[in-house]
Design a protein around this motif. Structure first.
Motif, mmCIF file in Angstrom:
data_model
loop_
_atom_site.group_PDB
_atom_site.id
_atom_site.type_symbol
_atom_site.label_atom_id
_atom_site.label_comp_id
_atom_site.label_asym_id
_atom_site.label_seq_id
_atom_site.Cartn_x
_atom_site.Cartn_y
_atom_site.Cartn_z
ATOM 1 N N ALA A 249 -2.367 -5.210 11.281
ATOM 2 C CA ALA A 249 -3.814 -4.862 11.921
ATOM 3 C C ALA A 249 -4.573 -4.949 10.405
ATOM 4 N N GLY A 250 -4.106 -4.342 9.450
ATOM 5 C CA GLY A 250 -4.761 -4.093 8.275
ATOM 6 C C GLY A 250 -4.862 -2.775 7.663
ATOM 7 N N LEU A 251 -3.658 -2.219 7.688
ATOM 8 C CA LEU A 251 -3.470 -0.555 7.226
ATOM 9 C C LEU A 251 -3.804 -0.646 5.744
ATOM 10 N N ALA A 252 -5.048 0.299 5.546
ATOM 11 C CA ALA A 252 -5.526 0.433 4.268
ATOM 12 C C ALA A 252 -4.578 1.530 3.345
ATOM 13 N N SER A 253 -4.484 1.266 2.054
ATOM 14 C CA SER A 253 -3.849 2.101 1.129
ATOM 15 C C SER A 253 -4.870 3.162 0.898
ATOM 16 N N PRO A 254 -4.403 4.565 0.647
ATOM 17 C CA PRO A 254 -5.314 5.600 0.242
ATOM 18 C C PRO A 254 -5.879 5.462 -1.199
ATOM 19 N N ALA A 255 -7.040 6.006 -1.443
ATOM 20 C CA ALA A 255 -7.183 5.965 -2.880
ATOM 21 C C ALA A 255 -6.988 7.382 -3.481
ATOM 22 N N THR A 256 -6.733 8.579 -2.526
ATOM 23 C CA THR A 256 -6.315 9.671 -3.106
ATOM 24 C C THR A 256 -5.423 10.401 -1.946
ATOM 25 N N ALA B 216 -2.035 17.272 -3.161
ATOM 26 C CA ALA B 216 -0.702 17.700 -3.986
ATOM 27 C C ALA B 216 0.212 18.000 -2.906
ATOM 28 N N GLY B 217 -0.041 18.369 -1.697
ATOM 29 C CA GLY B 217 0.974 18.654 -0.580
ATOM 30 C C GLY B 217 1.131 17.656 0.262
ATOM 31 N N ALA B 218 0.871 16.230 0.122
ATOM 32 C CA ALA B 218 1.232 15.196 0.800
ATOM 33 C C ALA B 218 2.673 15.143 1.237
ATOM 34 N N PRO B 219 3.382 15.082 2.450
ATOM 35 C CA PRO B 219 4.754 15.390 2.691
ATOM 36 C C PRO B 219 5.469 14.403 2.146
ATOM 37 N N GLY C 293 0.649 -1.330 -0.090
ATOM 38 C CA GLY C 293 0.083 0.145 0.090
ATOM 39 C C GLY C 293 0.657 1.229 -0.008
ATOM 40 N N PHE C 294 0.056 2.249 -0.295
ATOM 41 C CA PHE C 294 0.870 3.680 -0.131
ATOM 42 C C PHE C 294 0.762 4.334 1.119
ATOM 43 N N SER C 295 1.553 5.174 1.631
ATOM 44 C CA SER C 295 1.296 5.972 2.723
ATOM 45 C C SER C 295 2.181 7.103 2.682
ATOM 46 N N THR C 296 1.964 8.094 3.939
ATOM 47 C CA THR C 296 2.698 9.415 3.679
ATOM 48 C C THR C 296 3.932 9.327 4.516
ATOM 49 N N THR C 297 3.867 8.314 5.273
ATOM 50 C CA THR C 297 5.159 7.979 6.168
ATOM 51 C C THR C 297 5.355 6.550 6.357
ATOM 52 N N VAL C 298 6.547 6.236 6.773
ATOM 53 C CA VAL C 298 6.778 4.657 6.948
ATOM 54 C C VAL C 298 5.798 4.352 8.230
ATOM 55 N N PRO C 299 5.126 3.349 7.677
ATOM 56 C CA PRO C 299 4.241 2.845 8.935
ATOM 57 C C PRO C 299 4.650 1.905 9.789
ATOM 58 N N GLY C 300 4.133 1.744 11.283
ATOM 59 C CA GLY C 300 4.483 0.919 11.970
ATOM 60 C C GLY C 300 4.048 -0.682 11.604
#
Length: 325
Positions: free
Chosen positions: A227-234, A237-240, A214-221
């Motif tokens: 647990a089932g982290l979901a990948s965002p659909a959107t 533009a300012g995502a870090p 999946g995608f994330s804006t930070t490195v997840p734990g």
């Protein structure tokens, strides 16, 4: 391209060959290789080491069953049925143990209840099967009940000695552990032809693979991934950052997780390769980049993660998202 000879290798192609053998159905209501996978097999090494029936590393010393695992705890929460692999009579049950992984705070003392919530079914002629780590409150049968092949016994859980949601299936005849993938007694095959399996339909052997990405804006734990982290659909533009993570099993030292992210129009914006320095039963890796000056361009983004063993792809997952309008 994933090599079918490895990921979908049907190491056993025949029906049971020995009179008196018991044909088995899978013990879990899922699609193997898609919504579940086999984490561990019976240990066939007679000494202190460990080897599965194919001389691979998907087992541990003294393991006496086959672990059919779910990718995440969210999958467990949705409810996945544990099924009787053959007709028989319920010999014993246990319920009431909480679904708390053994490595987490609050995990109960096991006091010999390593199986957690479970069911034992007798099939006659010395055959019996045991189903462990069922979900608390899910056991749906009672002692003395007759069950058909495919009868729901309960649901996959996290009770007992386990760190991930799965059903541990033990097959025994006259008290002796039998490996349903290679019921011949003795150590792993290591080159000799395996005995005909007990499965009524051949099950694939995967030496490792990916169970999620999946995608994330930070490195997840890792706890969030399990647990089932979901990948965002959107994302805005300012995502870090744009981070791609991968959840895998069966890693060996020298394996690598390869990451690629393509931006709008298919332009490659990031690639990375993370090499494992040791064997890992379950693991995750993540990599990514910060935005360019002015932020992320609007459009579709595609991330691909692969688990590599040399030049062989053991598993691949692709995820997409859109940034902006």
């Amino acid at each position: 391209m994933i090599r079918a000879k490895t990921i979908l290798a049907l190491l056993s192609l025949a029906a049971p060959a020995v009179a008196g053998d018991i044909p088995l159905a899978p013990p879990i209501d899922c699609t193997l290789g898609e919504t579940c996978f086999i984490q561990n097999y019976v240990d066939r090494d007679p000494g202190p080491g460990a080897a599965d029936f194919a001389c691979g590393g998907l087992t541990y010393d003294g393991h006496k069953g086959t672990d059919f695992a779910l990718p995440t705890e969210a999958d467990m929460a949705r409810g996945v049925s544990v099924l009787s692999v053959a007709p028989g009579t319920v010999k014993a049950t246990r319920d009431g143990m909480p679904d708390i992984a053994m490595d987490r705070p609050g995990a109960p003392a096991l006091d010999g209840r390593d199986c957690g919530n479970g069911v034992v079914v007798s099939h006659g002629e010395g055959w019996e099967t045991q189903y462990c780590h069922l979900r608390e409150g899910s056991v749906a049968v009672r002692k003395g009940m007759r069950v058909a092949k495919g009868t729901v016994l309960g649901q996959v859980g996290l009770s007992g000695r386990t760190e991930f949601p799965h059903v541990h299936l033990s097959v025994r005849r006259d008290g002796r552990v039998v490996d349903p993938f290679d019921p011949a007694s003795g150590p792993a095959t290591c080159g000799r032809a395996a005995a005909a399996p007990l499965w009524q339909n051949p099950l694939p052997y995967a030496p490792g693979g990916l169970v999620g990405a999946g995608f994330s804006t930070t490195v997840p734990g890792f706890d969030a991934v399990k647990a089932g982290l979901a990948s965002p659909a959107t994302l805005p533009a300012g995502a870090p950052a744009l981070v791609l993570w991968a959840h895998a099993f069966g890693g060996r030292a020298g394996d690598a997780v390869a990451f690629e992210i393509d931006g709008p129009g298919g332009a490659r914006i990031f690639e990375h390769r993370a090499t494992l320095d040791r064997a890992q039963v379950r693991f995750f890796r993540a990599a990514g980049r910060r935005p360019p000056a002015g932020g992320w361009p609007d459009g579709a983004y595609r991330g691909t993660a692969q688990l590599m063993r040399g030049d062989e792809v053991l598993g691949q997952r692709t995820v997409t998202l859109r940034i902006g309008g």
